[in-house]
Motif scaffolding. Structure first.
Motif, short mmCIF file in Angstrom:
data_model
loop_
_atom_site.label_atom_id
_atom_site.label_comp_id
_atom_site.label_asym_id
_atom_site.label_seq_id
_atom_site.Cartn_x
_atom_site.Cartn_y
_atom_site.Cartn_z
N SER A 1 0.82 -1.22 0.00
CA SER A 1 0.00 0.00 0.00
C SER A 1 0.85 1.27 0.00
CB SER A 1 -0.93 0.00 1.22
OG SER A 1 -0.17 -0.01 2.42
N ASP B 1 -11.82 9.83 7.45
CA ASP B 1 -11.81 9.36 6.07
C ASP B 1 -13.15 9.68 5.40
OD1 ASP B 1 -9.24 8.09 5.62
OD2 ASP B 1 -9.86 6.66 7.17
N GLU C 1 -16.44 9.09 3.03
CA GLU C 1 -17.39 8.03 2.73
C GLU C 1 -18.31 8.54 1.62
OE1 GLU C 1 -20.71 5.17 4.90
OE2 GLU C 1 -19.18 6.20 6.08
N TYR D 1 -19.42 4.01 0.48
CA TYR D 1 -18.09 3.41 0.25
C TYR D 1 -17.08 4.17 1.09
CZ TYR D 1 -14.16 1.38 -2.36
OH TYR D 1 -13.02 0.71 -2.71
N LEU E 1 -13.63 5.15 2.17
CA LEU E 1 -12.32 5.11 1.54
C LEU E 1 -11.21 4.74 2.52
CD1 LEU E 1 -13.99 6.70 -0.60
CD2 LEU E 1 -11.89 7.92 -1.14
N GLU F 1 -10.37 -1.31 3.64
CA GLU F 1 -9.98 -2.14 2.50
C GLU F 1 -11.24 -2.73 1.85
OE1 GLU F 1 -7.23 -5.11 3.72
OE2 GLU F 1 -5.52 -3.71 3.81
N HIS F 2 -11.19 -2.86 0.52
CA HIS F 2 -12.32 -3.41 -0.22
C HIS F 2 -11.79 -4.40 -1.26
CE1 HIS F 2 -15.20 -0.42 1.38
NE2 HIS F 2 -14.18 0.42 1.31
N LEU G 1 -8.19 -3.55 -2.46
CA LEU G 1 -7.84 -2.13 -2.56
C LEU G 1 -7.65 -1.57 -1.15
CD1 LEU G 1 -10.22 -0.82 -5.37
CD2 LEU G 1 -7.80 -1.41 -5.54
N SER G 2 -6.46 -1.09 -0.86
CA SER G 2 -6.16 -0.52 0.45
C SER G 2 -6.65 0.93 0.53
CB SER G 2 -4.65 -0.56 0.69
OG SER G 2 -3.97 0.19 -0.30
N ARG G 3 -6.49 1.54 1.69
CA ARG G 3 -6.88 2.95 1.85
C ARG G 3 -6.18 3.85 0.84
NH1 ARG G 3 -4.88 7.52 4.35
NH2 ARG G 3 -6.49 8.97 5.14
N ASN H 1 -7.75 3.45 -2.59
CA ASN H 1 -9.06 4.10 -2.71
C ASN H 1 -8.91 5.59 -3.00
OD1 ASN H 1 -10.45 1.68 -2.14
ND2 ASN H 1 -10.30 2.04 0.06
N TYR H 2 -8.03 6.24 -2.25
CA TYR H 2 -7.82 7.67 -2.47
C TYR H 2 -7.12 7.93 -3.80
CZ TYR H 2 -9.43 9.17 2.11
OH TYR H 2 -10.22 9.47 3.19
#
Length: 597
Positions: free
Chosen positions: A262, A391, A393, A397, A399, A402-403, A410-412, A415-416
């Motif tokens: 990440s 963070d 949202e 979702y 951000l 993790e998703h 996908l880590s933080r 996402n960003y």
């Protein structure tokens, strides 16, 4: 009366070393092959040096970089023989790319041997593989210096440096036959795929590997330009602009899916923030020609505004806006400050405007420090800043979590990164549309000659104020995301010059390095100026010194930037006779012309 004419000798190709072309090309092939073979042998006896160069038969680390450079040198040297299937590699120069590639291989191999010796305590730690590759690279470079230059010299010279510089020149690519549209689009897609792979490889590299990667990439990119491949690719991207933009966004969106760590995605999102702000500054500096030395303050205005309305427990106003409202608020605040600062100052020009904007940048930082409740109202918590920014949202979702997407996690930071990529695409669209509009043409007119533009009916003050306001808005746009990425913001993040970007000096350098007035230039410049300091942390004490030296070299050898528009190329290389061979008239024509005169 008979007029005698002195016959002008035809210009002949020269080489940096007086070697026959045939043996010189054989030396390049043999040396490159030797350097390539050496990468399959051990370069050192211990794995204490990063990359584990102790294994024979399986290149690793810097050996892979040397292998790549040697293989490219072989291909381009073979293309000089006119071998069927390889001539497409050199639509421009045939020999100057070989000189550059062989120099890159020699530089990478020499650096690796020096790094191993310094890291392990002497050249005794070098295994035969390193010596074989080093000697092969030296042979290839000497042979490349014996190849004739791609352009004839107007006069012979005994100065070795001038002969070497002339050997690096190349003519432009010859006009290529029209390719099917689907093939041109495929070439663009493949090129961006290769670019994604190279960028991902470089961002994952450790410090020693990154230096070797940087050497090979710099010489390799210059060689591709001299060979005529990059100009041809540029022609294709210009022809298919929408396809190019789509391919660039898709390649960038795939980047987080190629990373297992990440921390690399975090570097990527910071590069996008830096690049987006640099693109906003490009409106002010590149299009309108206004020297702004306090531009980072507009990034700070957007970041502070977003932090204050983020719902952070340390926010002094205690409100929480939805994400879209926070973004618009940050952009509106930066726009307001841009108009407030620009209205009374944009009647100034040149150095005077630069001094005023530099003062604004410092005033912003000092004001954020003083709004602590002791020397002024408590708005920004002073030097402590605003920490604990939550963070984002968006439509449920979060951000910050993790998703799993299509089997990838996908880590933080990832996402960003994707969010910031969307912002960057919007900013690129705004830049393109505004630059091609009527107001964009007015900016260029003001930049070239404000007096003449005013005489033609352009309201210079109004046009410059629009550029200043738009640039400030785009910076605030990026600042609203930066606040959430970094968790906290402090006044010391927004200095004029610092070893950690973004700051005003680095932002201006990114625009100049990449190429003023272009879309891709500031993006490339910002990526380089952020990635290089991040990878070479051990040079932090000398960073600004090296940074200054790099700018001096850039101004000397490529003042138009890495990605230059046609106007800048014509302006800076109008009298350069080496780029285009002189067109000589036949002697009979010359004599007739003089007689007629």
């Amino acid at each position: 009366m008979t007029t005698q004419h002195t016959k002008t000798p035809a210009a002949t190709p020269t080489s940096a070393l007086p070697l026959p072309e045939g043996p010189a090309r054989i030396a390049v092939l043999a040396g490159s092959a030797i350097a390539l073979i050496g990468t399959f042998l051990a370069w050192t006896w211990t794995d204490a040096f990063p990359g584990d160069l102790t294994i024979s038969g399986y290149p690793g680390g810097l050996q892979v970089v040397t292998l790549t450079g040697a293989a490219l040198t072989l291909l381009f040297a073979l293309s000089g023989y006119g071998i069927r299937g390889l001539t497409w590699l050199t639509p421009g120069g045939k020999n100057s790319p070989v000189v550059l590639l062989s120099l890159g291989v020699l530089g990478t191999t020499g650096y690796t041997m020096g790094a191993i010796s310094e890291h392990l305590g002497g050249i005794v730690n070098l295994e035969p593989g390193a010596w074989i590759s080093g000697i092969g690279a030296l042979i290839a470079f000497i042979g490349a210096l014996g190849l004739p230059s791609d352009l004839p010299a107007d006069e012979d010279t005994t100065n070795p440096w001038q002969r070497f510089r002339h050997s690096l020149k190349a003519p432009g690519p010859q006009r290529a036959k029209e390719l099917p549209a689907w093939l041109e689009i495929l070439i663009i897609a493949i090129s961006f795929g290769i670019g994604l792979y190279v960028f991902a490889y470089g961002i994952e590299a450790y410090s020693e590997l990154f230096i070797g990667f940087l050497i090979t990439t710099a010489f390799g990119a210059t060689a591709l330009a001299r060979a005529g491949l990059l100009p041809r690719l540029n022609a294709l991207t210009t022809k298919h602009r929408n396809v190019t933009l789509t391919a660039a966004i898709v390649a960038a969106a795939l980047f987080p899916f190629t990373q297992s760590d990440s921390s690399y995605a975090l570097i990527g999102v910071n590069i996008l923030i830096f690049a987006t702000v640099a693109l906003g500054l490009n409106v002010v500096v590149g299009l309108a020609g206004l020297l702004d030395l306090g531009y980072v303050a507009f990034l700070g205005v957007g970041a502070y505004t977003a932090a204050l309305v983020s719902g952070s427990p340390d926010s002094t106003i205690g409100v929480q806006f939805p994400f879209w409202a926070a973004v618009l608020t940050g952009a509106a605040a930066s726009l307001t400050f841009g108009v407030i600062i620009g209205a009374p100052t944009l009647r100034l020009r040149g150095d005077y405007l630069a001094i005023v904007t530099l003062g604004f940048g410092e005033i912003f930082r000092i004001t954020m420090n003083n709004l602590s409740g002791s020397s002024g109202p408590n708005v920004t918590n002073g030097a402590r800043g605003i920490p604990n920014i939550p963070d984002l949202e968006i439509f449920g979702y979060n951000l910050g979590l993790e998703h799993d997407v299509l089997g990838f996690t996908l880590s933080r930071p990832a996402n960003y990164y994707l969010l910031m990529l969307l912002f960057t695409a919007v900013v690129v669209l705004v830049f393109r549309r505004s630059g091609e509009s009527r107001i964009g043409r007015a900016w260029v007119a003001i930049r070239e000659d404000e007096t003449a533009a005013t005489a033609m009916g352009i309201n210079g003050f109004r046009v410059k104020l629009i550029a200043f306001a738009l640039g400030a808005t785009l910076a605030g746009f990026a600042g609203s995301v930066q606040a959430h990425v970094s968790y906290s913001i402090t006044p010391e993040q927004y200095l004029f010059a610092n070893t950690v970007p973004p700051n005003s000096a680095f932002l201006l350098a990114a625009v100049i390095l990449g190429g003023m007035g272009t879309v891709s230039g500031p993006l490339i410049g910002a990526a380089l100026l952020y990635l290089i300091p991040a990878k070479l942390e051990f040079l932090e004490d000398y960073q600004l010194l090296l940074f200054g030296l790099a700018l001096i070299l850039l101004m000397r050898f490529r003042p138009e930037g890495l990605v230059a528009n046609k106007r800048a190329q014509l302006e800076y290389h109008e009298t350069d006779q080496l780029d285009v061979p002189e067109q000589r008239l036949p002697q009979d024509t010359v004599g007739a012309t003089k007689a007629g005169a």
